[in-house]
Design a protein around this motif. Structure first.
Motif, PDB file in Angstrom:
ATOM      1  N   LEU A  16       0.785  -1.207   0.060  1.00 24.85           N
ATOM      2  CA  LEU A  16      -0.005   0.032  -0.085  1.00 24.85           C
ATOM      3  C   LEU A  16       0.800   1.260  -0.093  1.00 24.85           C
ATOM      4  O   LEU A  16       0.574   2.101  -0.807  1.00 24.85           O
ATOM      5  CB  LEU A  16      -1.083   0.238   1.143  1.00 24.85           C
ATOM      6  CG  LEU A  16      -2.010  -1.068   1.114  1.00 24.85           C
ATOM      7  CD1 LEU A  16      -3.102  -1.023   2.286  1.00 24.85           C
ATOM      8  CD2 LEU A  16      -2.958  -1.010  -0.136  1.00 24.85           C
ATOM      9  N   PRO A  17       1.984   1.329   0.770  1.00 26.63           N
ATOM     10  CA  PRO A  17       2.773   2.688   0.966  1.00 26.63           C
ATOM     11  C   PRO A  17       3.566   2.884  -0.524  1.00 26.63           C
ATOM     12  O   PRO A  17       3.562   3.864  -1.095  1.00 26.63           O
ATOM     13  CB  PRO A  17       3.661   2.291   1.698  1.00 26.63           C
ATOM     14  CG  PRO A  17       3.069   1.466   2.907  1.00 26.63           C
ATOM     15  CD  PRO A  17       2.382   0.455   1.917  1.00 26.63           C
ATOM     16  N   ALA A  18       3.713   1.360  -1.080  1.00 30.95           N
ATOM     17  CA  ALA A  18       4.381   1.519  -2.355  1.00 30.95           C
ATOM     18  C   ALA A  18       3.349   1.959  -3.497  1.00 30.95           C
ATOM     19  O   ALA A  18       3.792   2.870  -4.489  1.00 30.95           O
ATOM     20  CB  ALA A  18       4.761   0.430  -2.716  1.00 30.95           C
ATOM     21  N   LEU A  19       2.263   1.719  -3.404  1.00 37.90           N
ATOM     22  CA  LEU A  19       1.091   2.276  -4.427  1.00 37.90           C
ATOM     23  C   LEU A  19       1.022   3.864  -4.130  1.00 37.90           C
ATOM     24  O   LEU A  19       0.863   4.529  -5.293  1.00 37.90           O
ATOM     25  CB  LEU A  19       0.049   1.526  -3.984  1.00 37.90           C
ATOM     26  CG  LEU A  19      -1.433   1.774  -5.064  1.00 37.90           C
ATOM     27  CD1 LEU A  19      -1.018   1.475  -6.424  1.00 37.90           C
ATOM     28  CD2 LEU A  19      -2.580   1.078  -4.397  1.00 37.90           C
ATOM     29  N   LEU A  20       1.012   4.294  -2.960  1.00 36.76           N
ATOM     30  CA  LEU A  20       0.821   5.519  -2.679  1.00 36.76           C
ATOM     31  C   LEU A  20       2.010   6.383  -3.346  1.00 36.76           C
ATOM     32  O   LEU A  20       1.882   7.802  -3.735  1.00 36.76           O
ATOM     33  CB  LEU A  20       0.658   5.928  -1.250  1.00 36.76           C
ATOM     34  CG  LEU A  20      -0.556   5.436  -0.675  1.00 36.76           C
ATOM     35  CD1 LEU A  20      -0.541   5.512   0.728  1.00 36.76           C
ATOM     36  CD2 LEU A  20      -1.906   6.215  -1.229  1.00 36.76           C
ATOM     37  N   ARG A  21       3.169   5.873  -3.183  1.00 37.47           N
ATOM     38  CA  ARG A  21       4.369   6.460  -3.837  1.00 37.47           C
ATOM     39  C   ARG A  21       4.420   6.328  -5.225  1.00 37.47           C
ATOM     40  O   ARG A  21       5.198   7.014  -5.793  1.00 37.47           O
ATOM     41  CB  ARG A  21       5.630   5.900  -3.111  1.00 37.47           C
ATOM     42  CG  ARG A  21       6.019   6.097  -1.699  1.00 37.47           C
ATOM     43  CD  ARG A  21       7.422   5.784  -1.552  1.00 37.47           C
ATOM     44  NE  ARG A  21       7.716   4.388  -1.516  1.00 37.47           N
ATOM     45  CZ  ARG A  21       7.438   3.533  -0.772  1.00 37.47           C
ATOM     46  NH1 ARG A  21       6.976   3.765   0.496  1.00 37.47           N
ATOM     47  NH2 ARG A  21       7.754   2.076  -0.958  1.00 37.47           N
ATOM     48  N   GLY A  22       3.804   5.659  -5.809  1.00 35.18           N
ATOM     49  CA  GLY A  22       3.485   5.364  -7.230  1.00 35.18           C
ATOM     50  C   GLY A  22       4.769   4.403  -7.731  1.00 35.18           C
ATOM     51  O   GLY A  22       5.143   4.275  -8.727  1.00 35.18           O
ATOM     52  N   SER A  23       5.518   3.719  -6.712  1.00 32.65           N
ATOM     53  CA  SER A  23       6.522   2.769  -7.063  1.00 32.65           C
ATOM     54  C   SER A  23       5.845   1.462  -7.539  1.00 32.65           C
ATOM     55  O   SER A  23       6.671   0.476  -8.133  1.00 32.65           O
ATOM     56  CB  SER A  23       7.504   2.554  -6.061  1.00 32.65           C
ATOM     57  OG  SER A  23       6.870   2.249  -4.917  1.00 32.65           O
ATOM     58  N   VAL A  24       4.697   0.911  -7.522  1.00 35.73           N
ATOM     59  CA  VAL A  24       3.930  -0.109  -7.930  1.00 35.73           C
ATOM     60  C   VAL A  24       2.567   0.422  -8.579  1.00 35.73           C
ATOM     61  O   VAL A  24       2.195   1.326  -7.890  1.00 35.73           O
ATOM     62  CB  VAL A  24       3.856  -1.138  -6.790  1.00 35.73           C
ATOM     63  CG1 VAL A  24       2.980  -0.707  -5.633  1.00 35.73           C
ATOM     64  CG2 VAL A  24       3.265  -2.390  -7.261  1.00 35.73           C
ATOM     65  N   SER A  25       2.220  -0.324  -9.525  1.00 37.42           N
ATOM     66  CA  SER A  25       0.828   0.183 -10.107  1.00 37.42           C
ATOM     67  C   SER A  25      -0.240  -0.487  -9.466  1.00 37.42           C
ATOM     68  O   SER A  25      -0.350  -1.612  -8.788  1.00 37.42           O
ATOM     69  CB  SER A  25       0.948  -0.255 -11.731  1.00 37.42           C
ATOM     70  OG  SER A  25       0.461  -1.765 -11.661  1.00 37.42           O
ATOM     71  N   ALA A  26      -1.461   0.203  -9.567  1.00 36.92           N
ATOM     72  CA  ALA A  26      -2.664  -0.414  -9.005  1.00 36.92           C
ATOM     73  C   ALA A  26      -3.224  -1.753  -9.595  1.00 36.92           C
ATOM     74  O   ALA A  26      -3.531  -2.326  -8.875  1.00 36.92           O
ATOM     75  CB  ALA A  26      -3.892   0.682  -9.093  1.00 36.92           C
ATOM     76  N   SER A  27      -2.637  -1.990 -10.767  1.00 31.69           N
ATOM     77  CA  SER A  27      -3.339  -3.312 -11.284  1.00 31.69           C
ATOM     78  C   SER A  27      -2.289  -4.294 -10.868  1.00 31.69           C
ATOM     79  O   SER A  27      -2.753  -5.461 -10.648  1.00 31.69           O
ATOM     80  CB  SER A  27      -3.263  -3.294 -12.872  1.00 31.69           C
ATOM     81  OG  SER A  27      -2.098  -3.389 -13.244  1.00 31.69           O
ATOM     82  N   GLU A  28      -1.083  -3.969 -10.448  1.00 33.66           N
ATOM     83  CA  GLU A  28      -0.325  -5.118  -9.993  1.00 33.66           C
ATOM     84  C   GLU A  28      -0.749  -5.496  -8.355  1.00 33.66           C
ATOM     85  O   GLU A  28      -0.738  -6.795  -8.196  1.00 33.66           O
ATOM     86  CB  GLU A  28       1.059  -4.698  -9.689  1.00 33.66           C
ATOM     87  CG  GLU A  28       2.074  -4.664 -11.007  1.00 33.66           C
ATOM     88  CD  GLU A  28       3.429  -4.086 -10.912  1.00 33.66           C
ATOM     89  OE1 GLU A  28       4.321  -4.707 -10.526  1.00 33.66           O
ATOM     90  OE2 GLU A  28       3.642  -2.836 -11.105  1.00 33.66           O
ATOM     91  N   VAL A  29      -1.125  -4.305  -7.686  1.00 36.04           N
ATOM     92  CA  VAL A  29      -1.656  -4.385  -6.501  1.00 36.04           C
ATOM     93  C   VAL A  29      -2.906  -5.428  -6.428  1.00 36.04           C
ATOM     94  O   VAL A  29      -3.258  -6.290  -5.786  1.00 36.04           O
ATOM     95  CB  VAL A  29      -1.884  -3.128  -5.643  1.00 36.04           C
ATOM     96  CG1 VAL A  29      -2.464  -3.400  -4.442  1.00 36.04           C
ATOM     97  CG2 VAL A  29      -0.564  -2.606  -5.496  1.00 36.04           C
ATOM     98  N   ALA A  30      -3.744  -5.035  -7.434  1.00 32.16           N
ATOM     99  CA  ALA A  30      -5.130  -5.469  -7.601  1.00 32.16           C
ATOM    100  C   ALA A  30      -4.802  -6.886  -7.915  1.00 32.16           C
ATOM    101  O   ALA A  30      -5.701  -7.932  -7.148  1.00 32.16           O
ATOM    102  CB  ALA A  30      -6.027  -5.097  -8.642  1.00 32.16           C
ATOM    103  N   LYS A  31      -4.047  -7.299  -8.645  1.00 34.10           N
ATOM    104  CA  LYS A  31      -3.717  -8.933  -9.011  1.00 34.10           C
ATOM    105  C   LYS A  31      -3.355  -9.522  -7.613  1.00 34.10           C
ATOM    106  O   LYS A  31      -3.663 -10.726  -7.416  1.00 34.10           O
ATOM    107  CB  LYS A  31      -2.595  -8.893  -9.911  1.00 34.10           C
ATOM    108  CG  LYS A  31      -3.141  -9.010 -11.377  1.00 34.10           C
ATOM    109  CD  LYS A  31      -2.005  -9.351 -12.522  1.00 34.10           C
ATOM    110  CE  LYS A  31      -2.401  -8.890 -13.794  1.00 34.10           C
ATOM    111  NZ  LYS A  31      -1.281  -8.146 -14.356  1.00 34.10           N
ATOM    112  N   LEU A  32      -2.280  -9.047  -6.814  1.00 37.70           N
ATOM    113  CA  LEU A  32      -2.033  -9.555  -5.550  1.00 37.70           C
ATOM    114  C   LEU A  32      -3.239  -9.870  -4.674  1.00 37.70           C
ATOM    115  O   LEU A  32      -3.637 -10.668  -4.317  1.00 37.70           O
ATOM    116  CB  LEU A  32      -1.120  -8.727  -4.885  1.00 37.70           C
ATOM    117  CG  LEU A  32      -0.675  -9.256  -3.445  1.00 37.70           C
ATOM    118  CD1 LEU A  32      -0.075 -10.404  -3.258  1.00 37.70           C
ATOM    119  CD2 LEU A  32       0.293  -8.119  -2.816  1.00 37.70           C
TER     120      LEU A  32
END
Ligand SMILES: [Zn+2]
Length: 317
Positions: free
Chosen positions: A222-238
């Motif tokens: 989640l913090p990585a998503l907020l920083r933009g270092s991981v994409s929303a679709s990658e997090v959604a897949k996880l």
């Protein structure tokens, strides 16, 4: 101590048995306990107790009645639960149960037992169709409704049933049960129990489904998503490797934690953004809990895209 009864249910068990011994068993009970705490085992053990032919140490597990019960085909027992892929106990199921108790008991001196779990899964129409049988059950009948603490049940249902609050497993009892039922490392079982306090059976299920490790990975992303270092679709897949509602619960917990910190700092604007985000989750939750079959991955992608927007303009999270 009855060996078929979980340690945290012994006191409720003793109460019920003493009511049987003094002929004060009501014809309708509401067993109140959270799911995953062993409440169904309690109901089934009591059902077997009533069926068993032995005089002492019931249920014996060996007599004809006990064996019939263990086979799942006892003619005097009916269990109502939502059908697969459904969340509701439907009116026709309740009608089958009321017809069932009206038939003469199949076994000599038998009590007919109907277990309904969870009782709150009965829609008002289904619950209403049960009222007459609860009020004036024919012959020897026991209805055992099983409900969450604080579940919303029709007052007319509540007033016709005697409540029995089953005890809750303390951490020590719950860990003892978990380590006796799993070969996993205690720290992993303990991590699962933290997600389901007082509900060791549910904690074991969570552990077996890999939920604690999944949850930790999702929380870290989640913090990585907020920083933009991981994409929303990658997090959604996880996130989508578990039921979507579970992922939304992780988000809600993270947001709730954030809100406490932000209000302590007086960060009004960021707090408002998070409250607005929580509002956006509500229709998604409605969709996921509804009767349609939503695309969970799409729903999660939307949720994480919206969550990522909370990080815009933030230099450090
Ligand atoms: Zn028996």
């Amino acid at each position: 101590m009855n060996s078929v009864v979980l340690p945290w249910h012994q006191s409720a068990w003793a109460q019920l048995v003493s009511r049987v011994d003094s002929n004060r068993l009501p014809h309708a009970l509401i067993l109140i306990a959270p799911s995953g705490s062993g409440r169904r085992l309690f109901a089934e053990a009591f059902c077997a107790y009533l069926m068993c032919d032995e005089e002492a140490s019931k249920p014996c597990g060996r007599c004809k009645q006990c064996l019939l019960y263990a086979s799942g085909n006892h003619p005097d027992v009916m269990v109502l639960t939502p059908e697969l892929n459904s969340k509701a106990i439907k009116i026709d199921m309740v009608r089958r149960a009321t017809q069932f108790v009206e038939q003469t008991a199949n076994q000599a001196k038998a009590t007919k037992v109907v277990i309904i779990e969870p009782a709150e899964a009965m829609a008002p129409a289904a619950a209403n169709s049960l009222l007459k049988s609860l009020e004036e059950p024919p012959g020897k009948t026991l209805f055992m409704l099983i409900a969450e603490p604080g579940a919303s049940l029709l007052p007319t249902i509540r007033s016709r049933c005697q409540p029995l609050v089953l005890g809750t497993a303390g951490d020590t009892e719950a860990m003892a049960w978990l380590t006796a039922h799993s070969i996993a490392e205690p720290q992993h079982l303990s991590a699962a129990l933290q997600l389901a306090p007082g509900r060791p059976l549910y904690a074991l299920e969570l552990h077996e489904k890999g939920v604690p490790a999944w949850r930790a990975a999702l929380e870290q992303s989640l913090p990585a998503l907020l920083r933009g270092s991981v994409s929303a679709s990658e997090v959604a897949k996880l996130a989508a490797t578990q039921p979507a509602l579970r992922a939304i619960q992780v988000l809600q917990d993270a947001i709730a934690h954030d809100c406490v910190q932000l209000s302590l700092r007086g960060a009004v604007s960021e707090l408002k953004d998070r409250l607005a985000f929580q509002q956006k989750l509500l229709p998604v939750i409605r969709q996921l809990t509804g009767t349609s079959n939503p695309n969970e991955l799409l729903a999660l992608e939307y949720v994480f895209i919206e969550f990522a927007k909370l990080g815009q303009g933030m230099s450090d999270v």
